[in-house]
Design a protein around this motif. Sequence first.
Motif, PDB file in Angstrom:
ATOM      1  N   THR A 295     -11.176  -1.303   2.544  1.00 13.36           N
ATOM      2  CA  THR A 295     -10.778  -0.017   3.100  1.00 13.36           C
ATOM      3  C   THR A 295     -10.435  -0.237   4.557  1.00 13.36           C
ATOM      4  OG1 THR A 295     -12.294   1.146   1.608  1.00 13.36           O
ATOM      5  CG2 THR A 295     -11.486   2.361   3.519  1.00 13.36           C
ATOM      6  N   ALA A 296      -9.205   0.110   4.938  1.00  9.22           N
ATOM      7  CA  ALA A 296      -8.747  -0.196   6.297  1.00  9.22           C
ATOM      8  C   ALA A 296      -7.695   0.805   6.736  1.00  9.22           C
ATOM      9  CB  ALA A 296      -8.180  -1.618   6.367  1.00  9.22           C
ATOM     10  N   ASP A 297      -7.543   0.934   8.040  1.00 11.50           N
ATOM     11  CA  ASP A 297      -6.395   1.611   8.628  1.00 11.50           C
ATOM     12  C   ASP A 297      -5.424   0.504   9.003  1.00 11.50           C
ATOM     13  OD1 ASP A 297      -4.506   2.816  10.321  1.00 11.50           O
ATOM     14  OD2 ASP A 297      -5.947   4.336  10.980  1.00 11.50           O
TER      15      ASP A 297
ATOM     16  N   THR B 167      -0.533  -6.701  11.300  1.00 13.10           N
ATOM     17  CA  THR B 167      -1.372  -5.603  11.783  1.00 13.10           C
ATOM     18  C   THR B 167      -2.861  -5.862  11.579  1.00 13.10           C
ATOM     19  OG1 THR B 167      -1.239  -4.411   9.670  1.00 13.10           O
ATOM     20  CG2 THR B 167       0.474  -3.949  11.306  1.00 13.10           C
TER      21      THR B 167
ATOM     22  N   CYS C   1      -4.782   3.977  -0.744  1.00  8.84           N
ATOM     23  CA  CYS C   1      -4.415   2.949   0.239  1.00  8.84           C
ATOM     24  C   CYS C   1      -5.493   1.892   0.433  1.00  8.84           C
ATOM     25  CB  CYS C   1      -4.056   3.558   1.599  1.00  8.84           C
ATOM     26  SG  CYS C   1      -2.489   4.442   1.598  1.00  8.84           S
ATOM     27  N   ASP C   2      -6.527   1.897  -0.419  1.00  5.53           N
ATOM     28  CA  ASP C   2      -7.445   0.757  -0.426  1.00  5.53           C
ATOM     29  C   ASP C   2      -6.772  -0.396  -1.169  1.00  5.53           C
ATOM     30  OD1 ASP C   2      -9.248   2.331   0.860  1.00  5.53           O
ATOM     31  OD2 ASP C   2     -10.596   2.591  -0.847  1.00  5.53           O
TER      32      ASP C   2
ATOM     33  N   LYS D 207      -3.367   0.804  12.357  1.00  8.20           N
ATOM     34  CA  LYS D 207      -4.103   0.526  13.589  1.00  8.20           C
ATOM     35  C   LYS D 207      -4.759  -0.854  13.582  1.00  8.20           C
ATOM     36  CE  LYS D 207      -5.222   5.384  14.503  1.00  8.20           C
ATOM     37  NZ  LYS D 207      -6.316   6.384  14.693  1.00  8.20           N
TER      38      LYS D 207
ATOM     39  N   THR E 267       0.830  -1.198   0.000  1.00  6.56           N
ATOM     40  CA  THR E 267       0.000   0.000   0.000  1.00  6.56           C
ATOM     41  C   THR E 267       0.872   1.258   0.000  1.00  6.56           C
ATOM     42  OG1 THR E 267      -0.103   0.061   2.420  1.00  6.56           O
ATOM     43  CG2 THR E 267      -1.801  -1.217   1.275  1.00  6.56           C
TER      44      THR E 267
ATOM     45  N   ASP F 190       0.947   3.561   2.061  1.00 10.32           N
ATOM     46  CA  ASP F 190       1.470   3.890   3.389  1.00 10.32           C
ATOM     47  C   ASP F 190       2.456   2.846   3.898  1.00 10.32           C
ATOM     48  OD1 ASP F 190      -0.282   1.851   3.870  1.00 10.32           O
ATOM     49  OD2 ASP F 190      -1.465   2.891   5.395  1.00 10.32           O
TER      50      ASP F 190
ATOM     51  N   GLU G 179      -7.456  -1.720  11.738  1.00  9.87           N
ATOM     52  CA  GLU G 179      -8.909  -1.552  11.724  1.00  9.87           C
ATOM     53  C   GLU G 179      -9.456  -1.704  10.307  1.00  9.87           C
ATOM     54  OE1 GLU G 179      -9.740   2.269  13.324  1.00  9.87           O
ATOM     55  OE2 GLU G 179      -8.968   1.806  15.339  1.00  9.87           O
TER      56      GLU G 179
ATOM     57  N   HIS H  94       2.471  -0.826   3.801  1.00  5.87           N
ATOM     58  CA  HIS H  94       2.082  -2.097   4.410  1.00  5.87           C
ATOM     59  C   HIS H  94       2.044  -3.195   3.352  1.00  5.87           C
ATOM     60  CE1 HIS H  94       0.770   0.534   7.710  1.00  5.87           C
ATOM     61  NE2 HIS H  94       0.935  -0.532   8.472  1.00  5.87           N
TER      62      HIS H  94
ATOM     63  N   LYS I  47     -12.330  -1.016   7.902  1.00 10.35           N
ATOM     64  CA  LYS I  47     -13.461  -0.096   7.851  1.00 10.35           C
ATOM     65  C   LYS I  47     -14.580  -0.611   6.956  1.00 10.35           C
ATOM     66  CE  LYS I  47     -10.500   3.940   8.657  1.00 10.35           C
ATOM     67  NZ  LYS I  47     -10.040   5.243   8.116  1.00 10.35           N
TER      68      LYS I  47
END
Length: 381
Positions: A231-233, A196, A215-216, A236, A171, A173, A238, A175, A240
């Motif tokens: 779709t996620a953080d 994660t 970042c999806d 963290k 991604t 960011d 998470e 990951h 979504k």
Amino acid sequence: MAEAADEAELGLVECRVCFERFGPDGQRRPRNLPCGHVLCRGCVEALGGPERRRLECPFCRRPCDLGETSDCLPLLQLLELLGPGGLNPSALGRAAGGPAPPRLQLSLGGWGSLLNPTGVAACRSSGRLAVAHDGKKRIHVFGPSGSCLQRFGERGDADNDIKYPLGVTVTADGHVVVTDGGDRSVKAFDFDGRGTLAVREGFCLPWGLGATPECDVMVTDAEAGALYRLTADFGKGELKKCQLVRSKLTCPRGVAVCPSSGAVVVIEHLNTKGPSSCSTRLKIFSADMTLIGQMDSFGLNLVFPSKIYTTAVAFDKEGCIVVTDVCSQAVICLGKPEEFPIFNPLVSHGLTYPIGLTYTANNSLVVLDSGDHSVKIYSSA
């Protein structure tokens, strides 16, 4: 160039059995044998006998079926360049004026490092490469210079267990996201190997992955015939939303997202018996998932000189669709979605069984070759 053309005509463009000049059509069309020798179609059929089933290479005596032969793309391209009377100045002008083909810059891995690799992805910000394979630790992370920076994903490890990786992406960011066919899940890790996020419910057989600029993550489900957007953080851990964006696909596997336009291309496998008896289809969607084009192996074969069996797909920095083809052991550019399909071979030699494809931030082409368990990086200039 004139001397080079003369040598090519003497040593390359004649069938070494009948000594007739190869041609683009009919009985003079050059055909590859599995052993690597090249004969014209007429000699291949003649050596196959009246039943045209099996033949023996006249040079090395290796037997093969006629169905194992394939068009020799480099020779066909050379014939186009030379033209019917020798060197074709207009074709040469196009070749000289066009972009230079990529050249091999670096080869990573190999049998001692990677075992039956299944996927490769690039981190555009750091230049790191993540490779999924079936070794003890499922993910290898290579730095821009080719050094191995990290290994993680050992089976049975409670924190970062990966049973059987099928696809991998990175991604924006930073990951590493992996589809795990062993427990039918999608798992995310940071580059240190810390797990994660794991999504273990809702998938039948998650396979291909492609990261969007937001970042999806796009996920194909080969068994359900579906395409999802996650779709996620990931930092963290998470989740979504897990959104079904396309259904009624036929065994979708590879998927790629265009970084500039957001267009999505999916590879469908129309039969699961293998490259010799099945075909693939590319479906191209706009950013809002409207179908804007599609083409299967049969349709491509009507336009191009050989059947294309696609195993991986990516977008280059210009937004062109690039695929790996295991039939011709090549990497081929098929053009932008609005001009699809064109036919521009990028890598036509040096590959054994290319199954993975990605681009780095500087537009270097990265090819995963499962035939020799390596990652091959080609410079764009």
